[in-house]
Design an enzyme around this catalytic site. Structure first.
Site, PDB file in Angstrom:
ATOM      1  N   ARG A 473      33.239  43.875  32.483  1.00 37.64           N
ATOM      2  CA  ARG A 473      32.894  43.408  33.940  1.00 37.64           C
ATOM      3  C   ARG A 473      33.880  44.520  34.556  1.00 37.64           C
ATOM      4  NH1 ARG A 473      32.060  37.509  35.059  1.00 37.64           N
ATOM      5  NH2 ARG A 473      30.011  38.059  34.446  1.00 37.64           N
ATOM      6  N   SER A 670      30.451  35.719  37.288  1.00 36.35           N
ATOM      7  CA  SER A 670      31.001  34.789  36.423  1.00 36.35           C
ATOM      8  C   SER A 670      30.218  33.478  36.724  1.00 36.35           C
ATOM      9  CB  SER A 670      32.493  34.572  36.825  1.00 36.35           C
ATOM     10  OG  SER A 670      32.534  33.860  37.790  1.00 36.35           O
ATOM     11  N   ARG A 672      31.996  30.646  37.685  1.00 39.10           N
ATOM     12  CA  ARG A 672      32.933  29.933  38.121  1.00 39.10           C
ATOM     13  C   ARG A 672      32.427  28.888  39.211  1.00 39.10           C
ATOM     14  NH1 ARG A 672      36.138  35.288  40.153  1.00 39.10           N
ATOM     15  NH2 ARG A 672      35.924  35.399  38.182  1.00 39.10           N
TER      16      ARG A 672
HETATM   17  C1  MIC Z   1      35.295  36.351  33.992  1.00 37.31           C
HETATM   18  O1  MIC Z   1      35.013  37.081  33.186  1.00 37.31           O
HETATM   19  O2  MIC Z   1      34.890  36.872  35.141  1.00 37.31           O
HETATM   20  C2  MIC Z   1      35.723  34.826  33.968  1.00 37.31           C
HETATM   21  C3  MIC Z   1      36.949  34.990  34.403  1.00 37.31           C
HETATM   22  O3  MIC Z   1      35.661  34.812  32.394  1.00 37.31           O
HETATM   23  C4  MIC Z   1      34.593  33.947  34.388  1.00 37.31           C
HETATM   24  C5  MIC Z   1      35.168  32.578  34.284  1.00 37.31           C
HETATM   25  C6  MIC Z   1      35.761  32.118  35.414  1.00 37.31           C
HETATM   26  O4  MIC Z   1      35.611  32.454  36.680  1.00 37.31           O
HETATM   27  O5  MIC Z   1      36.473  31.127  35.375  1.00 37.31           O
HETATM   28  C7  MIC Z   1      33.323  33.958  33.953  1.00 37.31           C
HETATM   29  O6  MIC Z   1      32.978  35.002  33.426  1.00 37.31           O
HETATM   30  O7  MIC Z   1      32.463  33.116  34.014  1.00 37.31           O
END
Ligand code: MIC
Ligand code: SF4
Length: 789
Positions: A473, A670, A672
């Site tokens: 990413r 993500s 989240r």
């Molecule tokens: C990411 O790669 O962006 C993360 C941090 O692993 C996120 C998880 C999160 O935001 O807690 C993901 O990919 O879901």
């Protein structure tokens, strides 16, 4: 001085080095035989479920994705699944959570009042560890700075019988691949890169915490039957091309939205040439095209990987059900893309978006055309995407050539091993030593720079610079919080070669490096073993939890009411009983608005367990379409400008519900759920987008926010911050469970009657995709409220 052997390609080419890294925690022993009872999918039951579904589907041939999904239907005869239409109610086999998202998931699970989780679940401490000086020191500091969170997670794990992978044990997806993934498994993970386990034939789906709570609380988990993109692989990778290039290339073709609502299923003779961890890399980054997940059928390399990681019984069980673990002859894909591995070029994607794909042969031209400085400032390898034994062995074959020519990496060079097992094994086999000799710094087995947990000492603030990573990413600000850092994604092999040269225009296929005596030399293409010839060693055994963890109801989970990092969740109030009235359009967002823009990570990760505090970052990366400024919006009642979260809180205090209007693929990135929770918490009951990313759309629904899309995406132009949705038409029918005027199997229509500040009125036709259960969440105020009755 070096004790290196000359460059050889002998089968036992493990790397001899003069340095041996020692970690205070080092205590390598052989891991005892694994108990595979809880990690072997219940194949007999799945096959019998599938027979029932097949009868309903008139025995038509099924793709592998359909076979695995439909065999996990909670009631296999209840529905006739139609891809792209039917909501499936599924019973996942397992859940995995990482430390950043697990906090909210557990706070929600605590509200469910269960004594233990209904399915095996694991917690992984990886996101909260900052990369700076190197593994040892960074780990000690991070444990100290996050001890409240780690203690909270550990006590929850002990109470509910979850496996706790403590800080330093590794990155969630690598640990899952090494320990829990299995062909035919259906698992949920509170992280968008959960699909990594598709490299081992699992359907592994990234979700928000509330979805994970469904699986842990034995509530059927809902998913609209995805359509299936078939990727036919032919040929064989060679030279500088690696598995990462398959997905870098596909990201360019499919774009960040191309996989939405789809599972990507690989097939064709090319798959037999790939390693299991290579397939994991490909599936991992399928998240970047928005796919629900990606997966490969059961092949020999999966069996070898299972044996190498102590799971022979799983491999044998899978072998006995090999027919179940591949697509049926004649299965139909909604779309097929063919990739000939033999012709595939190495790729470099970026900056700032993972789908900006450039073949290596064109990259120097792109650098020159854009006037970018011809310098690689830092190269970073590892992460959940690319930290397999194979990756590390192949990059070592390059680093070794440099060491033998007496040169070091010109760029800063960091390595994040994916797990303690990888770290220990590459230390034993000498890769670590070679990488250190070339100037590499090994960081902790954790996410670190991939998620902005990176203290950079090499940069003046805001200086434009380029970094190359083997991560997945590359949104703006992601790695170091610096918007002028251009972050490019590529294979670990290219990161290494280009870091050695220090040049952004370097092409190892055509350009020489200069050795210590000033002579030119060409790097030979990378090579390496898929799996360690002498087997994996587990490293520090204290990192590995027992195969089976029992719950302990006596454990207390303490949340200090004065804590700035953890806060017990208060359930949200109920949703509307009729139509909405007077919804204030606070903001119109323009362009990319990923979950990083809605709820940033990096320094904010420390507030993941504290909704009130993390809400201060709400939409702080969003570009206001009306004033072209980031995170600046006008409060129409006071006329004053403020940050988005501030104005949101002000409207909330006035009792004015507000909404945002957004562009395409809103919530990309993500899993989240904070990005949804924060909006709801600040008083936003509805979001109107040109289109949504899947995980985020579900997260909104889970938290009682109604996601609507413009029936005509061009209508986005019409709306502006300051407009008011005076009334809606269709919400009352929706919440009353009455059919709407223009319902389709995919959802229904909601009309928005809008007034501009000058009094002019207009109507927007919007669409919803709410299932019956999702309407119930909306009515009750959240999925959790609905589950609690
Ligand atoms: C990411 O790669 O962006 C993360 C941090 O692993 C996120 C998880 C999160 O935001 O807690 C993901 O990919 O879901
Ligand atoms: Fe961690 Fe990066 Fe993988 Fe997300 S993508 S799990 S932050 S290593």
């Amino acid at each position: 001085m070096s004790f290196l052997k000359p460059l050889t390609r002998t089968p036992r080419s493990r790397w001899t080095t003069s340095t041996l890294r020692t970690l205070a925690t080092e205590a390598s022993t052989t891991r005892p035989a694994r108990d595979c009872t809880r990690i072997t999918p219940p194949y007999a039951k799945l096959v019998s479920n599938l027979e029932k579904v097949k009868r309903v589907l008139d025995n038509r041939p099924l793709t592998l994705s359909e076979k695995i999904l439909y065999s996990h239907l909670t009631n296999p005869e209840e529905v006739k699944p139609v891809r792209g239409q039917t909501y499936l109610k599924l019973s996942p086999d397992r859940v995995a959570m990482q430390d950043a998202s697990a906090q909210m998931a557990i706070l929600q699970f605590m509200l469910a009042g269960m004594p233990t989780t209904a399915v095996p679940s694991s917690i992984h401490c990886d996101h909260l560890i900052v990369g700076h000086k190197g593994a040892e020191q960074d780990l000690v500091n991070s444990i100290e700075n996050n001890k409240e969170i780690f203690n909270f997670l550990q006590s929850a794990a002990e109470k509910y019988g979850m496996s706790f992978w403590k800080p330093g044990s590794g990155i969630i997806h690598q640990i899952v691949l090494e320990n829990y993934a299995a062909p035919g498994l259906l698992m949920l993970g509170t992280d968008s890169h959960t699909p990594n386990a598709g490299g081992l034939g699992a359907i592994a789906i990234g979700v928000g915490g509330a979805d994970a709570v469904d699986a842990m609380a034995n509530i059927p988990w809902e998913l609209k039957a995805p359509e299936v993109i078939g990727i036919k692989l032919t040929g064989k990778l060679n030279g500088w091309t690696s598995p990462k290039d398959v997905i870098l290339h596909l990201a360019g073709k499919l774009t960040v939205r191309g996989g939405t609502g789809h599972i990507i299923e690989y097939f064709g003779p090319g798959i037999d040439t790939l390693s299991c961890s290579g397939m994991g890399t490909i599936c991992n980054m399928g998240a970047e095209v928005g796919a629900t997940t990606s997966l490969f059928p059961f092949v020999n390399s999966m069996s070898s990987y299972l044996h190498a990681t102590g799971r022979g019984p799983v491999a044998e069980a899978a072998r006995q059900h090999a027919n179940f673990l591949r697509a049926d002859e004649g299965a139909h894909y909604d779309k097929v893309i063919e990739v000939n591995l033999s012709d595939l070029e190495p790729h470099i994607n970026g900056p700032f978006t993972p789908d900006l794909a450039t073949p290596l042969s064109k990259f120097a031209e792109v650098v020159k055309k854009n006037g970018w400085k011809d310098e690689v400032k830092v190269g970073l390898i590892g992460s959940c995407t690319n930290s397999s034994y194979e990756d590390m062995d192949r990059v070592t074959s390059l680093a070794k050539q440099a060491v033998e020519k007496g040169i070091k990496s010109k760029a800063g060079f960091f390595i994040t091993p994916g797990s303690e097992q990888i770290r220990a094994t590459i230390e034993r086999d000498g890769q670590t030593g070679v990488l250190e000799q070339v100037g590499g710094v090994v960081l902790a087995n954790a996410c670190g720079p991939c998620i902005g947990q990176w203290t950079r000492d090499d940069l003046n603030d805001k200086e434009e610079n380029a970094i190359l990573t083997s991560f997945n990413r590359n949104f703006k600000n992601r790695n170091d919080g610096n918007a002028t850092t251009m972050n490019f994604l590529t294979s670990p092999e290219l990161v290494t070669a280009m870091s050695l040269s220090g040049k952004l225009t370097f092409n190892p296929l055509t350009d020489p490096l200069i050795d210590a005596s000033g002579n030119e030399f060409m790097l030979q293409p990378p090579y390496g073993d898929n799996l360690p010839q002498n087997g994996f060693i587990p490293g520090n055994l204290s990192y590995t939890p027992p195969d089976i963890s029992q719950p302990n109801p006596a454990i207390q989970i303490n949340v200090d009411p004065k804590s700035t990092r953890l806060q017990v969740l208060e359930p949200f109030g109920p949703g509307p009983v009729g139509e909405f009235e007077n919804l204030q359009v606070m903001l119109k967002v323009k362009g990319k608005c990923t979950t990083d823009h809605i709820s940033a990570a990096g320094p904010w990760l420390k507030y993941k367990g504290h909704l009130e505090n993390i809400a201060h970052n709400t939409l702080n990366g969003a570009l206001n379409a009306d004033n072209e400024q980031v995170n600046v919006v006008k409060n129409v009642f006071t006329g004053k400008e403020g940050a988005i979260h501030e104005v949101g809180r002000e409207y909330q205090a006035l009792g004015k519900p507000w909404i945002v209007v957004t562009d395409h693929n809103y919530g990309e990135g993500s899993a989240r759920e904070h990005a949804a929770l924060q909006m709801r918490y600040l008083g936003c009951p509805l979001i109107l987008a040109r289109s949504f990313a899947r995980i985020h759309q579900t997260n909104l629904k889970k938290q009682g926010v109604l996601p609507l899309t413009f029936a005509d995406p061009a209508d986005w132009e019409k709306m502006h911050g300051g407009d008011v949705i005076e009334s809606t038409e269709g919400v009352a029918d929706l919440v009353a469970g009455r059919p709407g005027k223009n319902d389709t199997p995919e959802g229904g229509e909601i009309l928005l009657n809008v007034r501009r500040p000058d009094g002019e009125k207009y109507v927007i036709k919007a669409l919803h995709t709410m299932s019956k259960d999702q309407v119930e969440w909306f009515r009750k105020g959240s999925a959790l409220n609905a589950a609690r009755g």
